[in-house]
Design an enzyme around this catalytic site. Structure first.
Site, PDB file in Angstrom:
ATOM      1  N   LYS A   1     106.468  68.905  32.522  1.00 34.66           N
ATOM      2  CA  LYS A   1     105.173  69.199  31.904  1.00 34.66           C
ATOM      3  C   LYS A   1     104.191  69.724  32.956  1.00 34.66           C
ATOM      4  O   LYS A   1     103.473  70.699  32.723  1.00 34.66           O
ATOM      5  CB  LYS A   1     104.634  67.934  31.204  1.00 34.66           C
ATOM      6  CG  LYS A   1     105.436  67.597  29.952  1.00 34.66           C
ATOM      7  CD  LYS A   1     105.172  66.206  29.405  1.00 34.66           C
ATOM      8  CE  LYS A   1     106.182  65.896  28.305  1.00 34.66           C
ATOM      9  NZ  LYS A   1     106.128  64.528  27.791  1.00 34.66           N
TER      10      LYS A   1
ATOM     11  N   GLN B   1     103.167  59.054  29.383  1.00 29.34           N
ATOM     12  CA  GLN B   1     104.608  59.228  29.152  1.00 29.34           C
ATOM     13  C   GLN B   1     105.210  57.909  28.673  1.00 29.34           C
ATOM     14  O   GLN B   1     105.117  56.892  29.353  1.00 29.34           O
ATOM     15  CB  GLN B   1     105.293  59.697  30.453  1.00 29.34           C
ATOM     16  CG  GLN B   1     106.741  60.077  30.270  1.00 29.34           C
ATOM     17  CD  GLN B   1     106.926  61.296  29.362  1.00 29.34           C
ATOM     18  OE1 GLN B   1     106.237  62.292  29.485  1.00 29.34           O
ATOM     19  NE2 GLN B   1     107.864  61.198  28.421  1.00 29.34           N
TER      20      GLN B   1
ATOM     21  N   ASP C   1      99.242  64.774  22.467  1.00 30.88           N
ATOM     22  CA  ASP C   1     100.570  64.399  21.971  1.00 30.88           C
ATOM     23  C   ASP C   1     100.535  64.149  20.455  1.00 30.88           C
ATOM     24  O   ASP C   1     101.580  64.008  19.828  1.00 30.88           O
ATOM     25  CB  ASP C   1     101.051  63.111  22.662  1.00 30.88           C
ATOM     26  CG  ASP C   1     102.170  63.366  23.655  1.00 30.88           C
ATOM     27  OD1 ASP C   1     102.803  64.439  23.563  1.00 30.88           O
ATOM     28  OD2 ASP C   1     102.415  62.489  24.498  1.00 30.88           O
TER      29      ASP C   1
END
Ligand code: NDP
Length: 297
Positions: free
Chosen positions: A54, A98, A121
């Site tokens: 990412k 994460q 997200d």
């Protein structure tokens, strides 16, 4: 006839190109660079790889990235304090933690702490709710929306089709259902969701015009579970042992590709199908968050 391959690398490259252009425009017109903060808690090797990808993609597209690595023993309170700081940081437009976090940290507490305007997200209940009721000013969840884009760019219109989703997780299966069922362009499908409690799974999967597999079981979907001519989207990423490979392992999806490709009309490979789309949508969402913050200032 073998299925046409839906090339996630090529399609994500087009989307990433659009994102890079949008980043340059934000810099030229507003002197603002979109910023993404990525928080990694602990030493999970797979998570480290995902975070690395990412951050690298941010660099490629001109997005500012801030990687925050916290020790595994960091308390939930301290993680939330870090998120609070990022919520207030004007250079950060998107925040991503994460997952999975270490066991003592609640995923829900982490998600709830993120400002919904920075929830790129799309895990926060506010954004999930907006998606469900068809509002377009929140974010779209990265993997399911990546699937929608793959279909659109491959000329597959789900309208009026029977979409069968295998799996009902909060990050893939359920939002996949919600996006597909919207009364909107590029959606408008009839959707069935299957899970571990589904009886006679094959009876449902065989009805699918578009089959989306997201169950986390290597090569689970076999030829007899798929209708001739179906479009098959394989979300699964599973590492299996492979003594013939240099690393001793390889990645496979939830679909038995060799069996299903000759029956399907179109199919995504693993790797190189849905995976690159997930990061492409994350980058899109970061730019969207940046634009919304400029509009609100
Ligand atoms: P989860 O483990 O959270 O969910 C799996 C779902 O599959 C559950 O709903 C479960 O049912 C269902 N399921 C499991 N076994 C069966 C079975 N035998 N029959 C029917 N249903 C079953 O997984 P995720 O949704 O997080 O991920 C799914 C896959 O997608 C994984 O391989 C993951 O690595 C991959 N993934 C890929 C991404 C990408 O970027 N390409 C991003 C995210 C995930 P129940 O609810 O009843 O337990």
């Amino acid at each position: 006839m073998a299925a046409a391959i839906i090339d996630g690398n090529a399609i994500s490259a087009i989307i990433n190109g659009e994102t890079a252009t949008a980043v340059s425009e934000l810099l030229t017109k507003h002197n603002v660079r979109p910023g993404l903060a990525v928080i990694l808690i602990g030493e999970n090797p797979a998570s480290k790889v995902y975070v690395g990808r990412k951050v690298k993609k941010c660099e490629e597209l001109g997005i500012f990235s801030k990687k925050i690595e916290l020790p595994a023993e960091t308390s939930e309170k301290d993680v939330i304090a870090v998120i609070d700081g990022l919520n207030k940081d004007p250079h950060i437009h998107g925040i991503l933690v994460q997952f999975p976090p270490p066991a003592h940290i609640s995923e829900k507490a982490v998600i709830d702490a993120i400002d919904p305007r920075k929830d790129v997200d799309c895990f926060h209940p506010v954004n999930i709710g907006k998606m469900l009721i068809g509002e377009r000013d929140g974010f779209f969840p990265c993997t399911p929306y990546g699937v929608m884009l793959l279909l659109e760019k491959s000329g597959v219109n789900p309208a009026g089709k029977h979409v069968v989703v295998l799996g009902r997780s909060n990050i893939v299966g359920k939002p996949m259902m919600a996006l597909m069922v919207q009364k909107a362009k590029g959606a408008d499908a009839t959707v069935t969701v299957c899970h571990s409690g589904t009886k006679d799974l094959k009876a449902f999967t065989r009805q699918a015009d578009i089959l989306v597999a997201a169950i986390g079981k290597p090569c689970f979907v076999k030829a007899e579970m798929v209708k001739e001519g179906a479009v098959v989207i394989d979300v699964g990423i599973n590492k299996i042992a492979d003594p013939s490979s240099k690393t001793g392992s390889r990645l496979v999806g939830d679909v038995d590709y060799d069996q299903v490709a000759p029956i399907a009309s179109m199919i995504t490979p693993v790797p190189g199908g849905v995976g690159p789309m997930t990061i492409a949508v994350l980058m899109q969402n970061t730019v969207k968050a940046c634009k919304a913050s400029i509009a609100a200032s």
